[in-house]
Write a protein that holds these residues in place. Structure first.
Motif, PDB file in Angstrom:
ATOM      1  N   HIS A 142     -24.875  74.595  40.933  1.00  0.00           N
ATOM      2  CA  HIS A 142     -25.849  74.767  42.008  1.00  0.00           C
ATOM      3  C   HIS A 142     -25.351  75.782  43.044  1.00  0.00           C
ATOM      4  N   ASP A 143     -24.113  75.592  43.491  1.00  0.00           N
ATOM      5  CA  ASP A 143     -23.592  76.463  44.547  1.00  0.00           C
ATOM      6  C   ASP A 143     -23.352  77.892  44.074  1.00  0.00           C
ATOM      7  N   ALA A 144     -23.218  78.098  42.769  1.00  0.00           N
ATOM      8  CA  ALA A 144     -23.105  79.472  42.254  1.00  0.00           C
ATOM      9  C   ALA A 144     -24.424  80.218  42.428  1.00  0.00           C
ATOM     10  N   ASN A 145     -25.539  79.477  42.421  1.00  0.00           N
ATOM     11  CA  ASN A 145     -26.876  80.083  42.530  1.00  0.00           C
ATOM     12  C   ASN A 145     -27.478  80.007  43.923  1.00  0.00           C
ATOM     13  N   ARG A 146     -27.126  78.975  44.675  1.00  0.00           N
ATOM     14  CA  ARG A 146     -27.867  78.696  45.913  1.00  0.00           C
ATOM     15  C   ARG A 146     -26.926  78.481  47.094  1.00  0.00           C
ATOM     16  N   ARG A 147     -26.684  79.563  47.772  1.00  0.00           N
ATOM     17  CA  ARG A 147     -25.887  79.503  49.001  1.00  0.00           C
ATOM     18  C   ARG A 147     -26.788  79.887  50.174  1.00  0.00           C
ATOM     19  N   TYR A 148     -26.427  79.390  51.339  1.00  0.00           N
ATOM     20  CA  TYR A 148     -27.157  79.767  52.540  1.00  0.00           C
ATOM     21  C   TYR A 148     -26.870  81.225  52.887  1.00  0.00           C
ATOM     22  N   VAL A 149     -27.653  81.776  53.779  1.00  0.00           N
ATOM     23  CA  VAL A 149     -27.505  83.174  54.178  1.00  0.00           C
ATOM     24  C   VAL A 149     -26.081  83.455  54.668  1.00  0.00           C
ATOM     25  N   ASN A 150     -25.460  82.476  55.318  1.00  0.00           N
ATOM     26  CA  ASN A 150     -24.104  82.673  55.836  1.00  0.00           C
ATOM     27  C   ASN A 150     -23.031  82.489  54.750  1.00  0.00           C
ATOM     28  N   GLY A 151     -23.452  82.218  53.507  1.00  0.00           N
ATOM     29  CA  GLY A 151     -22.514  82.090  52.398  1.00  0.00           C
ATOM     30  C   GLY A 151     -22.042  80.682  52.108  1.00  0.00           C
ATOM     31  N   SER A 152     -22.403  79.727  52.949  1.00  0.00           N
ATOM     32  CA  SER A 152     -21.939  78.352  52.729  1.00  0.00           C
ATOM     33  C   SER A 152     -22.755  77.692  51.608  1.00  0.00           C
ATOM     34  N   PRO A 153     -22.139  76.755  50.881  1.00  0.00           N
ATOM     35  CA  PRO A 153     -22.816  76.098  49.765  1.00  0.00           C
ATOM     36  C   PRO A 153     -23.901  75.137  50.251  1.00  0.00           C
ATOM     37  N   SER A 154     -24.873  74.872  49.389  1.00  0.00           N
ATOM     38  CA  SER A 154     -26.002  74.015  49.784  1.00  0.00           C
ATOM     39  C   SER A 154     -26.058  72.683  49.026  1.00  0.00           C
ATOM     40  N   TYR A 155     -25.212  72.494  48.018  1.00  0.00           N
ATOM     41  CA  TYR A 155     -25.302  71.319  47.146  1.00  0.00           C
ATOM     42  C   TYR A 155     -25.331  70.000  47.920  1.00  0.00           C
ATOM     43  N   HIS A 156     -24.393  69.810  48.830  1.00  0.00           N
ATOM     44  CA  HIS A 156     -24.303  68.517  49.520  1.00  0.00           C
ATOM     45  C   HIS A 156     -25.536  68.238  50.382  1.00  0.00           C
ATOM     46  N   ASN A 157     -26.098  69.261  51.009  1.00  0.00           N
ATOM     47  CA  ASN A 157     -27.332  69.067  51.786  1.00  0.00           C
ATOM     48  C   ASN A 157     -28.505  68.730  50.876  1.00  0.00           C
ATOM     49  N   VAL A 158     -28.586  69.392  49.726  1.00  0.00           N
ATOM     50  CA  VAL A 158     -29.663  69.107  48.777  1.00  0.00           C
ATOM     51  C   VAL A 158     -29.545  67.660  48.287  1.00  0.00           C
ATOM     52  N   MET A 159     -28.331  67.225  47.958  1.00  0.00           N
ATOM     53  CA  MET A 159     -28.133  65.844  47.481  1.00  0.00           C
ATOM     54  C   MET A 159     -28.506  64.833  48.566  1.00  0.00           C
ATOM     55  N   LYS A 160     -28.139  65.125  49.798  1.00  0.00           N
ATOM     56  CA  LYS A 160     -28.499  64.238  50.905  1.00  0.00           C
ATOM     57  C   LYS A 160     -30.013  64.121  51.012  1.00  0.00           C
TER      58      LYS A 160
END
Length: 86
Positions: free
Chosen positions: A12-30
């Protein structure tokens, strides 16, 4: 409700990072857990890329353990950058 989740954390994080480069997986799971608690379920949409194509069965098994609805796999067209559903 369908939420994009492109596999396990590393996929997931290889494909979907925020504009600032941080990963999004944990927010999506939450958010998946919050919606599941309130709505009684959520389905996931997984974009199939070169990063996760070899792990689709494992990803589907993981989603099953998480009690997510049947995932929808959408393959990214590497040549045009478009998508087509499988």
């Amino acid at each position: 409700i369908g939420i994009s989740l492109d596999g396990k954390e590393e996929h997931h994080d290889a494909n979907r990072r925020y504009v600032n480069g941080s990963p999004s997986y944990h927010n999506v799971m939450k958010n998946i857990h919050l919606i599941s608690e309130r709505q009684g379920g959520v389905s996931v949409i997984t974009v199939v890329t070169k990063n996760n194509v070899d792990y689709l069965e494992e990803i589907a098994d993981t989603f099953n353990v998480m009690e997510l609805a049947q995932p929808h796999f959408v393959q990214q067209d590497i040549i045009t950058g478009g998508f087509f559903q499988r």
